[in-house]
Write an enzyme that holds these catalytic residues in place. Structure first.
Site, short mmCIF file in Angstrom:
data_model
loop_
_atom_site.label_atom_id
_atom_site.label_comp_id
_atom_site.label_asym_id
_atom_site.label_seq_id
_atom_site.Cartn_x
_atom_site.Cartn_y
_atom_site.Cartn_z
CE1 TYR A 56 68.02 12.18 76.31
CE2 TYR A 56 67.79 11.91 78.68
CZ TYR A 56 67.32 11.69 77.40
OH TYR A 56 66.15 11.01 77.22
CB SER A 207 57.16 14.39 75.88
OG SER A 207 58.48 14.57 75.44
CG LEU A 209 53.58 18.37 81.73
CD1 LEU A 209 54.26 19.37 82.67
CD2 LEU A 209 52.09 18.29 82.04
N GLY A 212 56.11 20.56 77.61
CA GLY A 212 55.88 21.73 78.46
C GLY A 212 54.70 22.59 78.07
CB SER A 215 53.25 23.78 81.97
OG SER A 215 53.83 24.72 81.06
#
Length: 329
Positions: A56, A207, A209, A212, A215
């Site tokens: 990352y 993951s 969501l 995202g 959201s």
């Protein structure tokens, strides 16, 4: 915040924090001081597990590399005996996707690098980031057993695993958790839960969501940097996808309103209440989202409510959703 136990004895918060997006995949890396402050806030809110990985990374404006493990390790140093640090080995990025490498020598090198970047003597939960088709599950598990005996890791897990690989690995060295994709838009791994319950293995949902989009904070006009932000090519963020997902979004909004919650909270609460051994790790760079996500663990959905949601998700129209980078063999 409520807690859960992964595997035999790894106590974590019911909602934990995915730290990837602070340096990688969701735009240019954020300011280190700001993210350190956010991680400290997370600890204060009751977050226990913090998820990172050796791969990352991002690049700061001055050209230096932003190592997620360095950020997370330094930020959590004052709280080291209170928190669970989870990191990963076994992949690196290339132009063709993720390249897997779980050769024993590579693992030993990787763990030393992660320990150094994290500034710690041990890793609480060490994941094989992706299955390496060249190395048998039993061989990888054997290395994990060695690392546990050496005290360099306390628990281990596998990310994006199937049941066959998991059983082979678990037979050699007990697996504490799998970390697989899971959300209202991606439920393919429901088939794995009977085996997890049988073997007493936890499920960490990345993951949760759908990167995202669940959201409900984005729309057709949302724009993402084509170079640093993976959402720029994810199908669920394409303008036409918002029309395809209109019924889904309306349904989640209605569920949220009924529980005096937000769409993100209801999306997380659904999976938390569905599986006792599941812990989602949503990521964020914002304090308000950190608080919002963490509060999802307090929302109660009955078994009947969860079942009704599942039945609705079986029939509702949805766009394609990003399913992960292809692993180059």
């Amino acid at each position: 915040m409520k807690t859960r136990v992964l595997g035999k004895d790894l106590k974590v918060s019911a909602v934990s924090l995915g730290c990837m997006g602070m340096t990688h995949a969701f735009g240019a890396p954020s300011d280190v001081a700001e993210m350190t402050k956010l991680i400290h806030e997370a600890v204060d809110l009751g977050y226990i597990m913090f998820d990172t990985a050796e791969c990352y990374t991002g690049v700061f404006a001055d050209g230096t590399v932003a190592y997620n493990e360095e950020l997370v390790g330094a930020a959590l140093k004052p709280y080291r005996n209170k928190v669970v640090i989870a990191t990963k080995f076994g992949v690196h990025h290339s132009r063709t996707g993720l390249v897997t490498d779980s050769h024993p020598d590579a693992i030993h090198k990787a763990v030393e690098g992660s320990l150094k970047r994290l500034g710690t003597d041990y890793i609480d939960l060490y994941y094989q980031h992706r299955i390496d088709p060249k190395i048998p599950a039993e061989e990888v598990a054997g290395v994990m057993s060695e690392l546990i005996k050496e005290g360099k890791i306390l628990h281990w897990g596998i990310s994006e695993t199937d049941e066959t690989y998991l059983r082979k690995a678990h037979a050699v060295c007990s697996v504490t958790a799998v970390q697989n994709r899971y959300s209202m838009m991606y439920r393919d791994y429901d088939v794995l839960f009977p085996a997890l319950e049988e073997l007493n293995i936890g499920y960490v949902a990345f993951s949760p969501l759908a990167n995202g989009v669940l959201s409900d904070c984005y729309g057709k006009d949302s724009e993402f940097d084509a170079i640093t932000d993976y959402r720029s090519f994810m199908p669920q963020f394409k303008p036409e996808a918002y029309d395809e997902n209109a019924e889904l979004f309306e349904y989640i909004r209605a569920l949220a309103a009924d529980k005096n919650a937000t769409p993100a909270q209801i999306s997380l609460a659904w999976m938390i209440c569905k599986h006792e051994n599941l812990v989602p790790i949503p990521g964020t760079r914002k304090s308000e989202r950190l608080k919002e996500n963490g509060a999802a663990g307090d929302i109660i959905l009955t078994a009947d409510e969860v079942s009704a949601i599942d039945k609705k998700l079986d029939t509702i129209r949805m766009s394609a959703v990003f399913g992960g980078s292809r692993a180059a063999k």
